[in-house]
Design a protein around this motif. Structure first.
Motif, mmCIF file in Angstrom:
data_model
loop_
_atom_site.group_PDB
_atom_site.id
_atom_site.type_symbol
_atom_site.label_atom_id
_atom_site.label_comp_id
_atom_site.label_asym_id
_atom_site.label_seq_id
_atom_site.Cartn_x
_atom_site.Cartn_y
_atom_site.Cartn_z
ATOM 1 N N PHE A 83 7.827 5.317 -0.811
ATOM 2 C CA PHE A 83 8.739 4.211 -1.062
ATOM 3 C C PHE A 83 9.567 3.836 0.170
ATOM 4 O O PHE A 83 9.826 2.658 0.426
ATOM 5 N N ALA A 84 10.017 4.815 0.916
ATOM 6 C CA ALA A 84 10.825 4.515 2.102
ATOM 7 C C ALA A 84 10.002 3.745 3.128
ATOM 8 O O ALA A 84 10.476 2.764 3.724
ATOM 9 N N ALA A 85 8.760 4.178 3.355
ATOM 10 C CA ALA A 85 7.897 3.452 4.286
ATOM 11 C C ALA A 85 7.604 2.052 3.771
ATOM 12 O O ALA A 85 7.539 1.092 4.559
ATOM 13 N N ALA A 86 7.461 1.902 2.474
ATOM 14 C CA ALA A 86 7.214 0.581 1.894
ATOM 15 C C ALA A 86 8.386 -0.347 2.160
ATOM 16 O O ALA A 86 8.205 -1.508 2.554
ATOM 17 N N VAL A 87 9.610 0.157 1.968
ATOM 18 C CA VAL A 87 10.793 -0.670 2.209
ATOM 19 C C VAL A 87 10.866 -1.086 3.679
ATOM 20 O O VAL A 87 11.184 -2.244 4.005
ATOM 21 N N HIS A 88 10.541 -0.176 4.565
ATOM 22 C CA HIS A 88 10.594 -0.481 5.997
ATOM 23 C C HIS A 88 9.646 -1.639 6.357
ATOM 24 O O HIS A 88 10.042 -2.594 7.034
ATOM 25 N N GLU A 89 8.403 -1.566 5.921
ATOM 26 C CA GLU A 89 7.427 -2.610 6.243
ATOM 27 C C GLU A 89 7.783 -3.944 5.562
ATOM 28 O O GLU A 89 7.669 -5.012 6.154
ATOM 29 N N LEU A 90 8.223 -3.860 4.318
ATOM 30 C CA LEU A 90 8.522 -5.086 3.581
ATOM 31 C C LEU A 90 9.752 -5.789 4.130
ATOM 32 O O LEU A 90 9.813 -7.036 4.149
ATOM 33 N N GLU A 91 10.725 -5.050 4.576
ATOM 34 C CA GLU A 91 11.902 -5.694 5.167
ATOM 35 C C GLU A 91 11.531 -6.401 6.473
ATOM 36 O O GLU A 91 12.073 -7.478 6.786
ATOM 37 N N GLN A 92 10.598 -5.830 7.244
ATOM 38 C CA GLN A 92 10.112 -6.537 8.432
ATOM 39 C C GLN A 92 9.390 -7.841 8.042
ATOM 40 O O GLN A 92 9.584 -8.890 8.659
ATOM 41 N N ALA A 93 8.555 -7.752 7.002
ATOM 42 C CA ALA A 93 7.840 -8.938 6.540
ATOM 43 C C ALA A 93 8.809 -9.996 6.043
ATOM 44 O O ALA A 93 8.608 -11.205 6.268
ATOM 45 N N LEU A 94 9.881 -9.583 5.374
ATOM 46 C CA LEU A 94 10.875 -10.536 4.876
ATOM 47 C C LEU A 94 11.588 -11.238 6.030
ATOM 48 O O LEU A 94 11.790 -12.463 5.995
ATOM 49 N N GLU A 95 11.936 -10.482 7.049
ATOM 50 C CA GLU A 95 12.606 -11.076 8.207
ATOM 51 C C GLU A 95 11.704 -12.093 8.902
ATOM 52 O O GLU A 95 12.145 -13.199 9.254
ATOM 53 N N LEU A 96 10.436 -11.776 9.081
ATOM 54 C CA LEU A 96 9.494 -12.705 9.705
ATOM 55 C C LEU A 96 9.299 -13.964 8.851
ATOM 56 O O LEU A 96 9.283 -15.082 9.369
ATOM 57 N N SER A 97 9.149 -13.797 7.549
ATOM 58 C CA SER A 97 8.913 -14.941 6.661
ATOM 59 C C SER A 97 10.104 -15.887 6.680
ATOM 60 O O SER A 97 9.937 -17.122 6.687
ATOM 61 N N ARG A 98 11.309 -15.327 6.682
ATOM 62 C CA ARG A 98 12.499 -16.177 6.738
ATOM 63 C C ARG A 98 12.599 -16.896 8.077
ATOM 64 O O ARG A 98 12.987 -18.071 8.131
ATOM 65 N N ALA A 99 12.246 -16.193 9.143
ATOM 66 C CA ALA A 99 12.284 -16.840 10.456
ATOM 67 C C ALA A 99 11.292 -17.988 10.547
ATOM 68 O O ALA A 99 11.547 -19.000 11.204
ATOM 69 N N LEU A 100 10.160 -17.857 9.880
ATOM 70 C CA LEU A 100 9.132 -18.906 9.894
ATOM 71 C C LEU A 100 9.418 -20.015 8.885
ATOM 72 O O LEU A 100 8.736 -21.042 8.883
ATOM 73 N N GLY A 101 10.408 -19.800 8.006
ATOM 74 C CA GLY A 101 10.717 -20.809 6.995
ATOM 75 C C GLY A 101 9.684 -20.893 5.884
ATOM 76 O O GLY A 101 9.599 -21.917 5.195
ATOM 77 N N ASN A 102 8.911 -19.839 5.696
ATOM 78 C CA ASN A 102 7.881 -19.827 4.660
ATOM 79 C C ASN A 102 8.489 -19.267 3.370
ATOM 80 O O ASN A 102 8.561 -18.074 3.153
ATOM 81 N N LYS A 103 8.921 -20.187 2.485
ATOM 82 C CA LYS A 103 9.600 -19.777 1.270
ATOM 83 C C LYS A 103 8.670 -19.038 0.299
ATOM 84 O O LYS A 103 9.097 -18.129 -0.408
ATOM 85 N N LEU A 104 7.416 -19.468 0.251
ATOM 86 C CA LEU A 104 6.478 -18.792 -0.649
ATOM 87 C C LEU A 104 6.291 -17.346 -0.215
ATOM 88 O O LEU A 104 6.332 -16.424 -1.038
ATOM 89 N N GLY B 275 0.814 -1.201 0.000
ATOM 90 C CA GLY B 275 0.000 0.000 0.000
ATOM 91 C C GLY B 275 0.852 1.258 0.000
ATOM 92 O O GLY B 275 0.552 2.233 -0.727
ATOM 93 N N HIS B 276 1.928 1.259 0.804
ATOM 94 C CA HIS B 276 2.831 2.415 0.810
ATOM 95 C C HIS B 276 3.452 2.629 -0.566
ATOM 96 O O HIS B 276 3.603 3.769 -1.025
ATOM 97 N N TYR B 277 3.824 1.543 -1.219
ATOM 98 C CA TYR B 277 4.453 1.670 -2.545
ATOM 99 C C TYR B 277 3.490 2.311 -3.539
ATOM 100 O O TYR B 277 3.851 3.245 -4.256
ATOM 101 N N PHE B 278 2.249 1.826 -3.584
ATOM 102 C CA PHE B 278 1.299 2.375 -4.550
ATOM 103 C C PHE B 278 0.963 3.832 -4.221
ATOM 104 O O PHE B 278 0.610 4.593 -5.125
ATOM 105 N N ALA B 279 1.069 4.187 -2.960
ATOM 106 C CA ALA B 279 0.810 5.585 -2.584
ATOM 107 C C ALA B 279 2.021 6.476 -2.802
ATOM 108 O O ALA B 279 1.943 7.690 -2.584
ATOM 109 N N GLY B 280 3.156 5.888 -3.225
ATOM 110 C CA GLY B 280 4.355 6.683 -3.501
ATOM 111 C C GLY B 280 5.231 6.886 -2.291
ATOM 112 O O GLY B 280 6.208 7.654 -2.362
#
Length: 978
Positions: free
Chosen positions: A641-662, A634-639
């Motif tokens: 970009f910095a806030a989008a990167v912040h949220e997505l990097e948190q999501a990436l860290e959680l997904s890797r910790a959970l082992g969810n490759k998809l 949502g942040h990305y589509f609203a322009g």
């Protein structure tokens, strides 16, 4: 047969009086000639004559021995004898016929058409329908079938016309018989096999029907044997040598109709019936409803063209309500014709099954007959199938509704099809055969449901049906994404309280097993309506569990339906009634996804924020990672970009910790776009290549349906990689990735993402200096998004089309495209895209010479770019604003803006943009009189251009020439603007 008819032999000849000499009985044989047809009599005479002539010729050859006079006299004599015999034979036949008629009158025998003491019987065709319309194609098909079957070696075609009551089977059969009557000189017989038919007699059994047919063929009542088998042989005997067409109307069974078939070479039989009779001898032909144009013509014939033309909407409503049944339309039209003051709209507004009547004729009666003939189980299925949440019915539907084995469901559906109470809508596929109610039949079934099933019985049946849908939906979701456990299973995140019907039954689960993604796409509407129906029935557990499945797969199926608001609202209410916060969080996520795809980004963020809070409160980390990803999108589509990167990097860290490759692969794909928005192209390329490796490798385990979803996920990743490579001037690989993505998405039918990839391919064609191809691709993409109502993407594509118009010098067309684009972005609250649009609109105003307006647009665009912290966008605004200031004579201010823009381009390592800006800066410096600074700027511009050309060393010669031409044109335009 009655007592008044004498016992006959098997060959149908009456026995003489007892004690008469055999010789006299033999003399009675010539009377058989009387029963010969005209053609048979002619053939008999020809055989006799040829025999005499041949015999005479042989005698002459033996006796004459070359005596010409004797031979000639003998030949004349033989010819005279032959002629006399022929005339005598014909006279004998005529005399016998007159004698027979005279004897019949003297003996007081009944008319030959009188059978069993009934009145004289006529089996002539009823009059052709004067209001017969349409069906030309069907008539031609029947004629082709008749001709083809007659020539395939059988020579006695049997055509069986099937269709529901009121569809016009009898009218079609009679019209067809009239059209082919000339091909059957032996006559056309029409026999109604139902009570109250055209003969006015009761429905006949085979023996009675054969008696009526024999009477119509000229057999005297005294010559009709009593046994059915003897009548059948006599029937065939009477058909031999004739070409007769027999029309058997409204047959009930194969046993009733089989003895009546005209299975004699040269004859043919046409049968009409409501259900297939299982006749191997017959060629089946399904009689469907009339098309709307034919029904309109029929309505005009009844009520007049003026009334139909005055009320076209009401006429269309009546025609749709008839559902292709000519009987239904005739009944309605008859009532309108009888009451000339009644408007079509008055009747159309109150149309129901009871309105389709005229006098004692009702459509309801035709449906009731078929319903009464069903077995008890099929009648109950007929009623309960109206609970199914769509007009198109799945073949397994009767199983949960009746609580019978799934294997028996197809038998029930086919029984209803044979009774013409259902029709097959589609065949094949993993979902099996689909069926459909006619609208009027469904209304009758709903009446039967209310009359014969208690509310509690209906609720129990609905619960079983919802349980079957829930079992299939959870299984399909689990197959598409094994990381999501099935409800109620070991380790499941959501313990199930709802009743699952046959949750482990392979016969049921196979419908979702062979294509789970396709099953979800195909049945999401039905699932949505099941949510609404279970909410109405207060089946709260079923309601929220079905909603949860739909909310989780909404990213896959969101484009298929427009009623998700009601579904999610009902699910959220049911989850709140049960106090299930996990379910609430999932449904809030679904709401967020829906609002995102509706371009309502602020509302989407509100729902995702609620979902994130719920996930953190209950400690559900996979849900937290999923929600963070969507907040970042949502942040990305609203322009932002910095806030989008912040949220997505948190999501990436959680997904890797959970082992969810998809989940990791999807977050990486979104991170690519966010990094690119910040001009962090190296990070973006690393992210998207890692995502593509996951999608195309074995690291992401997606179970049975991964062979379906993997290409789609990988194609979207290739599309993002192609966009990134295009922005980095790596055109060869960009074209490879984008073309592959378009081809894959086209093959899979993912039209939304295909349209996005087509637009990105168009942007590549622009950089390849192929504007004609680019424009064609853009219009493809625009039409797809515009037709589907996706305002965001429609505006994005339209903005780029407007820029293309400006480059072509078509300023007025560009402005016409830009105004609705600007309104769309302002309405959606997308400030960054509004800034981009204002910049393009300022370009158009500058070309029109409206410099003050252009400057104001650029001021507004710069303010928005600063608010959204978009330095690259701000650079583009300053570059264009400098050219406007130059035209206004504000040379010093223009130099300052050019310097700022060039510094930004250098910081982001964009040598081509830097070279263009420095070239414009040199012109501005020269205008101020600072020739030394202008020379330095020109040198820097050449250095940046050389750097860019070195980067493009691997591109084709055509590409390099294109870039040089583009640079030349750009410099010329800059001089003109200056």
């Amino acid at each position: 047969m009655t007592d008044g008819i004498a016992q006959g032999r098997e060959d149908g000849m009456p026995l003489g009086p007892r004690g008469r000499h055999r010789f006299f009985r033999w003399l009675n044989r010539p009377r058989r000639l009387v029963r010969l047809s005209a053609g048979q009599r002619r053939r008999f005479i020809l055989v006799v004559g040829n025999t005499i002539v041949t015999s005479g010729a042989i005698i002459l050859q033996v006796s004459a021995r070359g005596n010409l006079v004797v031979w000639t006299l003998a030949l004349i004599a033989v010819s005279l004898i032959t002629g006399i015999l022929a005339i005598g034979t014909e006279w004998l036949i005529s005399e016998g016929a007159e004698k027979k008629a005279s004897e019949d009158r003297r003996a007081g025998w009944p008319d030959s058409r009188v059978v069993d003491g009934a009145a004289p019987l006529s089996l002539e065709l009823p009059p052709a329908d004067e209001q017969f319309v349409g069906r030309r194609l069907q008539l031609d098909q029947l004629r082709d079938m008749l001709r083809r079957t007659a020539n395939d070696g059988r020579g006695a075609p049997v055509l069986a016309l099937y269709g529901m009551g009121g569809v016009g089977k009898t009218s079609l059969a009679v019209q067809f018989a009239e059209e082919v009557r000339s091909e059957y000189p032996g006559g056309v017989l029409h026999l109604s096999l139902s009570a109250g038919g055209t003969s006015g007699l009761d429905a006949p059994d085979p023996a009675t029907a054969l008696g009526r047919l024999l009477a119509a063929l000229g057999v005297r009542a005294g010559e009709v044997p009593p046994e059915e088998e003897a009548r059948r042989r006599l029937y065939f005997d009477r058909l031999v040598g004739r070409r007769v067409l027999v029309v058997l109307d409204d047959a009930k069974s194969a046993a009733q109709v089989r003895p009546l078939l005209a299975r004699v070479r040269g004859c043919a039989t046409v049968i009409t019936s409501r259900r297939p009779l299982g006749l191997l001898e017959a060629v089946p032909f399904t009689v469907g409803g009339l098309d709307d144009d034919s029904l309109r013509e029929l309505l005009i014939r009844h009520v007049g063209a003026r009334r139909v033309e005055e009320e076209p909407d009401a006429a269309r409503q009546i025609i749709r309500a008839c559902g292709g049944l000519p009987l239904a339309l005739r009944l309605v039209a008859a009532r309108l014709a009888a009451d000339g003051h009644r408007t079509l709209a008055e009747l159309a507004d109150r149309l129901s099954l009871d309105e389709f009547r005229s006098g004692d004729v009702r459509v309801r009666d035709a449906i009731e007959v078929s319903y009464a003939e069903l077995s008890a189980r099929s009648r109950q299925a007929f009623r309960l199938l109206t609970l199914f949440p769509s007009i198109s019915l799945r073949e397994w539907a009767p199983a949960p509704l009746l609580d019978i084995p799934v294997a028996d469901a197809l038998e029930v559906m086919e029984d209803l099809v044979e009774a013409q109470l259902l029709e097959r809508a589609a065949r094949g596929g993993s979902n099996g055969t689909e069926y459909r109610f006619h609208a009027l039949v469904r209304e009758y079934a709903e009446e039967r449901l209310a009359a014969e099933e208690t509310p509690e019985d209906q609720r129990v049946a609905l619960a079983r049906l919802g349980g079957a849908f829930l079992a299939l939906a959870e299984y399909a979701e689990h197959l598409t994404d094994p990381t999501v456990p099935r409800h109620g299973r070991d380790g499941g995140a959501l313990p199930s309280s709802a009743e699952h019907w046959h949750v482990d039954d392979p016969a049921l689960l196979r419908y979702a097993e062979y294509g789970p993604t396709r099953w979800l796409l195909g049945d999401c509407r039905r699932l949505g309506r099941m949510v609404e129906r279970t909410h109405e029935a207060e089946l709260w557990d079923l309601c929220w569990e079905l909603s949860v499945v739909l909310a989780r797969v909404l990213e896959t199926v969101y484009t298929v339906w427009n009623r998700w608001d009601d579904v999610l609202r009902n699910g959220l209410d049911a989850a709140a009634r049960r106090g299930d916060r996990r379910a609430e969080s999932i449904i809030q996520q679904g709401y967020g996804v829906l609002r995102h795809y509706q371009d309502r980004f602020d509302e989407a963020e509100q729902h995702f924020t609620i979902a994130l809070r719920l996930c953190r409160e209950i400690g559900h980390r996979p849900g937290e990672a999923y929600t963070l990803r969507w907040i970042g999108r949502g942040h990305y589509f609203a322009g932002r970009f910095a806030a989008a990167v912040h949220e997505l990097e948190q999501a990436l860290e959680l997904s890797r910790a959970l082992g969810n490759k998809l989940a990791e692969a999807r977050v990486l794909r979104d991170l690519c776009e966010a990094y690119a928005g910040l001009r962090r192209f190296t990070d973006a390329e690393e992210a998207i290549r890692a995502a593509l490796a996951l999608f195309e490798g074995d690291a992401v385990d997606q179970g049975a349906d991964w062979d379906v979803r993997q290409p789609a996920e990988a194609a979207r990743a290739r599309r993002d990689l192609g966009v990134l490579l295009n922005r980095r001037y790596k055109f060869a690989e960009a074209e490879q990735q984008l073309t592959s993505a378009v081809d894959t998405l086209t093959e899979l039918g993912h039209w939304y993402w295909r349209a996005s990839a087509v637009f990105d391919l168009a942007m590549l064609r622009l950089r390849q200096h192929r504007p004609i191809e680019a424009e064609a691709l853009m219009w493809q993409s625009f039409d797809t998004f515009n037709d589907s109502g996706y305002r965001y993407w429609t505006a994005v594509v339209a903005r780029r089309l407007a820029m293309l118009r400006l480059e072509q010098g078509r300023v007025e067309e560009a402005v016409e495209l830009m105004m609705p684009v600007l309104e769309t972005f302002q309405h959606l609250g997308l400030g960054l895209w509004e800034s981009y649009t204002l910049r393009v609109l300022a370009w158009a105003r500058r070309e029109e010479g409206r410099l003050d307006v252009a400057d104001q647009h650029l001021e507004d665009a710069a303010a928005l770019a600063e608010r959204y912290q978009d330095p690259w966008g701000l650079m583009r605004v300053h570059w264009m604003q400098a050219s406007v200031w130059m035209a206004q004579g504000r040379t010093t201010d223009a130099v300052r803006l050019y310097r700022d823009a060039a510094a930004t381009a250098a910081r982001y390592e964009e040598p081509w943009q830097e070279a263009e800006i420095l070239a414009d800066l040199a012109k501005a410096l020269r205008a101020t009189g600072d020739r030394a600074a202008a020379a330095r700027a020109e040198a820097e511009a050449k250095e940046a251009a050389a750097s860019f050309e070195m980067q493009q060393a691997g591109t084709s010669r055509r590409m390099r020439r294109g870039w040089r031409r583009w640079r030349s044109r750009t410099m010329v335009r800059s001089r003109r603007r200056a």
